[in-house]
Design a protein around this motif. Structure first.
Motif, PDB file in Angstrom:
ATOM      1  N   GLU A   7       0.969  -1.334  -0.025  1.00  0.00           N
ATOM      2  CA  GLU A   7      -0.223   0.072  -0.219  1.00  0.00           C
ATOM      3  C   GLU A   7       0.654   1.254   0.104  1.00  0.00           C
ATOM      4  O   GLU A   7       1.576   1.366   0.827  1.00  0.00           O
ATOM      5  N   VAL A   8       0.591   2.152  -1.008  1.00  0.00           N
ATOM      6  CA  VAL A   8       1.432   3.367  -0.887  1.00  0.00           C
ATOM      7  C   VAL A   8       0.744   4.424   0.003  1.00  0.00           C
ATOM      8  O   VAL A   8      -0.485   4.738   0.019  1.00  0.00           O
ATOM      9  N   GLN A   9       1.729   4.861   0.756  1.00  0.00           N
ATOM     10  CA  GLN A   9       1.347   5.691   1.817  1.00  0.00           C
ATOM     11  C   GLN A   9       1.489   7.290   1.277  1.00  0.00           C
ATOM     12  O   GLN A   9       0.867   8.093   1.603  1.00  0.00           O
ATOM     13  N   ASN A  10       2.663   7.371   0.411  1.00  0.00           N
ATOM     14  CA  ASN A  10       3.131   8.773   0.287  1.00  0.00           C
ATOM     15  C   ASN A  10       3.924   8.704  -1.121  1.00  0.00           C
ATOM     16  O   ASN A  10       5.015   7.882  -0.845  1.00  0.00           O
ATOM     17  N   LYS A  12       7.059  10.713  -2.990  1.00  0.00           N
ATOM     18  CA  LYS A  12       7.895  11.750  -2.762  1.00  0.00           C
ATOM     19  C   LYS A  12       8.320  12.270  -3.869  1.00  0.00           C
ATOM     20  O   LYS A  12       8.337  13.440  -3.993  1.00  0.00           O
ATOM     21  N   ASP A  26       6.757   6.047   0.417  1.00  0.00           N
ATOM     22  CA  ASP A  26       6.353   5.481   1.636  1.00  0.00           C
ATOM     23  C   ASP A  26       5.425   4.364   1.466  1.00  0.00           C
ATOM     24  O   ASP A  26       4.268   4.564   1.113  1.00  0.00           O
ATOM     25  N   LEU A  27       5.713   3.165   2.033  1.00  0.00           N
ATOM     26  CA  LEU A  27       4.717   1.949   1.681  1.00  0.00           C
ATOM     27  C   LEU A  27       4.738   1.149   2.998  1.00  0.00           C
ATOM     28  O   LEU A  27       5.284   1.286   3.891  1.00  0.00           O
ATOM     29  N   THR A  28       3.531   0.561   3.019  1.00  0.00           N
ATOM     30  CA  THR A  28       3.565  -0.571   3.956  1.00  0.00           C
ATOM     31  C   THR A  28       3.298  -1.963   3.225  1.00  0.00           C
ATOM     32  O   THR A  28       2.649  -2.055   2.355  1.00  0.00           O
ATOM     33  N   MET A  46      -3.235   1.794  -3.895  1.00  0.00           N
ATOM     34  CA  MET A  46      -3.107   3.159  -3.665  1.00  0.00           C
ATOM     35  C   MET A  46      -4.233   4.226  -3.839  1.00  0.00           C
ATOM     36  O   MET A  46      -4.949   3.873  -4.658  1.00  0.00           O
ATOM     37  N   HIS A  50      -3.037   9.478  -5.529  1.00  0.00           N
ATOM     38  CA  HIS A  50      -1.728   8.961  -5.601  1.00  0.00           C
ATOM     39  C   HIS A  50      -1.530   8.416  -6.960  1.00  0.00           C
ATOM     40  O   HIS A  50      -0.470   8.505  -7.597  1.00  0.00           O
TER      41      HIS A  50
END
Length: 78
Positions: A7-10, A12, A26-28, A46, A50
């Motif tokens: 999962e894409v958090q951010n 950059k 940033d990933l989980t 995502m 995103h």
């Protein structure tokens, strides 16, 4: 083959260097248990915002790479 739920958090940044496009994100990442639904594969999830940003960044980076190619190779007839 191990499968993952990513999962894409951010998002950059994006850049290219010597034919490679590098994304800073940033990933989980969660290991998925094997399923019997056919071929094992990982999932990338995502938010739509995103995904749109990723598409724009990839288009920009590919355009930059295309500028580096000789004119005869840019037409897509190589």
């Amino acid at each position: 083959m191990k499968t993952y739920d990513i999962e894409v958090q951010n998002l950059k940044s994006a850049r290219h260097d010597m034919g490679l496009i590098e994304l800073r994100v940033d990933l989980t990442v969660v290991n998925l248990p094997p399923r019997d639904e056919g071929a094992a594969s990982s999932r990338l999830r995502m938010p739509v915002e995103h995904a749109r940003t990723l598409l724009i960044l990839l288009k920009q980076q590919i355009a930059e790479l295309d500028k580096l190619q000789p004119r005869s190779r840019r037409s897509g007839r190589c």
